[in-house]
Write a protein that holds these residues in place. Structure first.
Motif, PDB file in Angstrom:
ATOM      1  N   ALA A   1       0.834  -1.199   0.000  1.00 31.40           N
ATOM      2  CA  ALA A   1       0.000   0.000   0.000  1.00 31.40           C
ATOM      3  C   ALA A   1       0.868   1.248   0.000  1.00 31.40           C
ATOM      4  N   LEU A   2       0.266   2.369  -0.410  1.00 29.43           N
ATOM      5  CA  LEU A   2       0.949   3.663  -0.400  1.00 29.43           C
ATOM      6  C   LEU A   2       0.372   4.475   0.755  1.00 29.43           C
ATOM      7  N   LEU A   3       1.137   4.580   1.848  1.00 27.66           N
ATOM      8  CA  LEU A   3       0.633   5.241   3.051  1.00 27.66           C
ATOM      9  C   LEU A   3       1.653   6.251   3.568  1.00 27.66           C
ATOM     10  N   PRO A   4       1.157   7.361   4.138  1.00 22.32           N
ATOM     11  CA  PRO A   4       2.066   8.315   4.782  1.00 22.32           C
ATOM     12  C   PRO A   4       2.811   7.664   5.947  1.00 22.32           C
ATOM     13  N   ALA A   5       3.923   8.225   6.323  1.00 27.62           N
ATOM     14  CA  ALA A   5       4.732   7.684   7.414  1.00 27.62           C
ATOM     15  C   ALA A   5       3.904   7.537   8.681  1.00 27.62           C
ATOM     16  N   GLY A   6       4.003   6.395   9.296  1.00 28.93           N
ATOM     17  CA  GLY A   6       3.325   6.144  10.566  1.00 28.93           C
ATOM     18  C   GLY A   6       1.915   5.622  10.443  1.00 28.93           C
ATOM     19  N   LEU A   7       1.285   5.790   9.279  1.00 26.64           N
ATOM     20  CA  LEU A   7      -0.113   5.387   9.155  1.00 26.64           C
ATOM     21  C   LEU A   7      -0.263   3.869   9.150  1.00 26.64           C
TER      22      LEU A   7
ATOM     23  N   ASP B   1       1.403   1.714  10.857  1.00 23.27           N
ATOM     24  CA  ASP B   1       1.412   1.264  12.252  1.00 23.27           C
ATOM     25  C   ASP B   1       0.069   1.537  12.925  1.00 23.27           C
ATOM     26  N   GLU B   2      -0.537   2.672  12.608  1.00 28.24           N
ATOM     27  CA  GLU B   2      -1.822   3.024  13.193  1.00 28.24           C
ATOM     28  C   GLU B   2      -2.920   2.069  12.712  1.00 28.24           C
ATOM     29  N   VAL B   3      -2.869   1.748  11.427  1.00 26.01           N
ATOM     30  CA  VAL B   3      -3.849   0.838  10.847  1.00 26.01           C
ATOM     31  C   VAL B   3      -3.700  -0.562  11.443  1.00 26.01           C
ATOM     32  N   VAL B   4      -2.478  -1.034  11.560  1.00 26.00           N
ATOM     33  CA  VAL B   4      -2.231  -2.362  12.112  1.00 26.00           C
ATOM     34  C   VAL B   4      -2.668  -2.435  13.571  1.00 26.00           C
ATOM     35  N   ALA B   5      -2.411  -1.386  14.337  1.00 23.29           N
ATOM     36  CA  ALA B   5      -2.821  -1.375  15.744  1.00 23.29           C
ATOM     37  C   ALA B   5      -4.339  -1.484  15.875  1.00 23.29           C
TER      38      ALA B   5
ATOM     39  N   GLY C   1      -9.882   9.676  11.511  1.00 21.51           N
ATOM     40  CA  GLY C   1      -8.809   8.688  11.528  1.00 21.51           C
ATOM     41  C   GLY C   1      -9.258   7.371  10.913  1.00 21.51           C
ATOM     42  N   PRO C   2      -8.405   6.346  10.946  1.00 20.72           N
ATOM     43  CA  PRO C   2      -8.779   5.041  10.389  1.00 20.72           C
ATOM     44  C   PRO C   2      -9.960   4.431  11.157  1.00 20.72           C
ATOM     45  N   ARG C   3     -10.920   3.864  10.418  1.00 25.56           N
ATOM     46  CA  ARG C   3     -12.070   3.204  11.044  1.00 25.56           C
ATOM     47  C   ARG C   3     -12.331   1.879  10.342  1.00 25.56           C
ATOM     48  N   LEU C   4     -12.775   0.907  11.135  1.00 24.19           N
ATOM     49  CA  LEU C   4     -13.009  -0.439  10.627  1.00 24.19           C
ATOM     50  C   LEU C   4     -14.226  -0.501   9.718  1.00 24.19           C
ATOM     51  N   ILE C   5     -14.046  -1.112   8.546  1.00 20.78           N
ATOM     52  CA  ILE C   5     -15.183  -1.456   7.701  1.00 20.78           C
ATOM     53  C   ILE C   5     -15.693  -2.823   8.122  1.00 20.78           C
ATOM     54  N   GLU C   6     -14.821  -3.841   8.096  1.00 15.42           N
ATOM     55  CA  GLU C   6     -15.217  -5.162   8.588  1.00 15.42           C
ATOM     56  C   GLU C   6     -14.007  -6.065   8.695  1.00 15.42           C
TER      57      GLU C   6
END
Length: 438
Positions: free
Chosen positions: A261-267, A269-273, A299-304
């Protein structure tokens, strides 16, 4: 019991000097891995026994492509108890499925055979979108307004809870089938009537709040969501990859994947957490998972969360980083990894992931369109990075958004040295396809 399929027989015995490979029961249906793919990934690892309903034409066609030596058990007409008794005859070391609607069956088979799999309680929150939302909210992971809809009388109270816009979808389903965005009470009523009209036993639906997008996170060219692929053994979670997406086609049809994936720095880790908190909240302790997460102003939110291998993911991951996620899923199901040591996670380009691999789905941008000439698709082969165009053109084919993501005529496979080059290739595909749909 088990039908009359000529391949319904135990695997042949091995030589006395050669240990028999462990038996893996594959509860097979329409899902995220083909029968031939499973057989190839399991070569020299296990003897795969396919349990499939041959009354389903698609399942029957898939399993008919297997070599005659493959073991196939026809489950058509079997009760759960009969199916489990039949499965237990094989002395299996593991059970796996790649189909959401067969997770309950696979859990029952695993319980009967005494092998690791999602337990029944976990399966219920994986296949039931309402229960999953409840469990995530109760654990403090994410509160998402969601209500069940069993009849038209439930529409008003559900809409009062979710607000507008909202998403209407089957309570148990996959691939965005019969899933749509509604922007008014009238539209909600119309769509629900469309989904249930003339159906003797209508499915239960859910209405849930729409997760508003923040396209600035990754840029408007790319999809506003990702998926996280993880391997779990005995409750220990290891991230395998974060998969990027191309933008959805209306209403919620996926149009392609790419890894990494193409993600900004640190994102990442946030998604994985967030994903790991969700897996723990749902009680997932075994197997491979596919979790979709959207980027929103909050911020990141769960779809499923899905309790099986994600569709199309294994291919792009294998071509970009050499990680065979399908084989890993089989090894996990068999407990054959020894020490639990999956490959390093694929989160960005680097020495372990030297290129971006992609799949682009040949699917129309709007409903009711028809495919054009195959000569247009031939032009895709000349684009940089395109390795294969796998398409079958039927002039009578018409787009139908209700059929979801899988309602497409083919896929473009390829790779690029980086994300800028991937963007150039996708833009080239868009230009080529502009005159294809009519």
């Amino acid at each position: 019991m088990g039908g009359s399929n000529p391949t319904d027989h135990p695997a042949p015995p091995s030589s006395p000097l050669t240990p028999s490979p462990p038996v893996l029961l594959v509860v097979y249906g329409r899902g995220s891995a083909t029968a031939r793919g499973v057989l190839t990934a399991g070569r020299r690892l296990c003897t795969a026994v396919f349990l499939g309903d041959l009354g389903d034409p698609k399942v029957a066609a898939d399993l008919a492509q297997l070599p005659k030596s493959a073991t196939v058990v026809d489950t058509a007409g079997l009760t759960e108890e009969q199916l489990c008794d039949r499965a237990a005859e094989f002395g299996a070391a593991g059970v796996i499925t790649f189909s959401d609607h067969l997770l309950r069956t696979a859990a029952a088979v695993a319980e009967r055979c005494g092998v690791p799999f999602h337990d029944r309680a976990t399966v219920e929150v994986l296949v039931d979108k309402f229960r999953q939302r409840e469990a995530l909210a109760a654990a403090g992971v994410q509160a998402t307004a969601c209500r069940t809809v069993r009849s038209a009388a439930d529409l008003g109270p559900a809409l009062a809870a979710t607000g507008l816009p909202a998403v209407l979808k089957p309570r148990s389903g996959a691939g965005s089938v019969d899933t749509c965005l509604v922007r008014s009470a009238t539209e909600l009523a119309d769509r629900y009537a469309e989904f249930t009209e003339g159906v003797a036993s209508p499915a239960v639906f859910v209405l849930e709040e729409y997760l508003v997008s923040d396209p600035t996170v990754v840029g408007e060219f790319w999809g506003d969501y990702v998926s996280v692929e993880s391997a779990i053994r005995d409750g220990e979670i290891r991230t395998v990859a974060v998969t990027g997406k191309l933008p959805l086609a209306p209403p919620f049809r996926e149009t392609g994947y790419f890894t990494p994936a193409l993600l900004p720095a640190g994102l990442a880790d946030e998604v994985v957490a967030l994903e790991q908190r969700a897996l723990r909240a749902l009680g997932i302790r075994e197997g491979v998972t596919h979790t979709e997460i959207k980027f929103t102003p909050d911020g990141p939110r769960l779809i499923e969360v899905n309790g099986r291998l994600g569709g199309h993911v294994s291919d792009v991951l294998k071509r970009s980083a050499g990680t065979d996620l399908l084989a890993l899923a089989l090894r996990l199901a068999l407990g054959a990894l020894g020490a639990f040591d999956p490959p390093e996670p694929v989160l960005a380009l680097g020495a372990d992931c030297p290129k971006v691999a992609f799949q682009y789905f040949i699917s129309p941008p709007a409903d009711g369109l028809a495919p054009g000439s195959g000569e247009v698709l031939d032009g895709l082969h000349h684009l940089p990075g395109v390795d294969l165009v796998d398409a079958r053109i039927d002039p009578s084919w018409r787009a139908d958004w209700r059929a979801g993501t899988e309602w497409l005529i083919g896929t473009v496979y390829g790779s690029a040295p980086g994300h800028p080059e991937l963007r150039a290739t996708v833009e080239g595909i868009h230009r080529t396809m502009a005159d294809f749909w009519s």
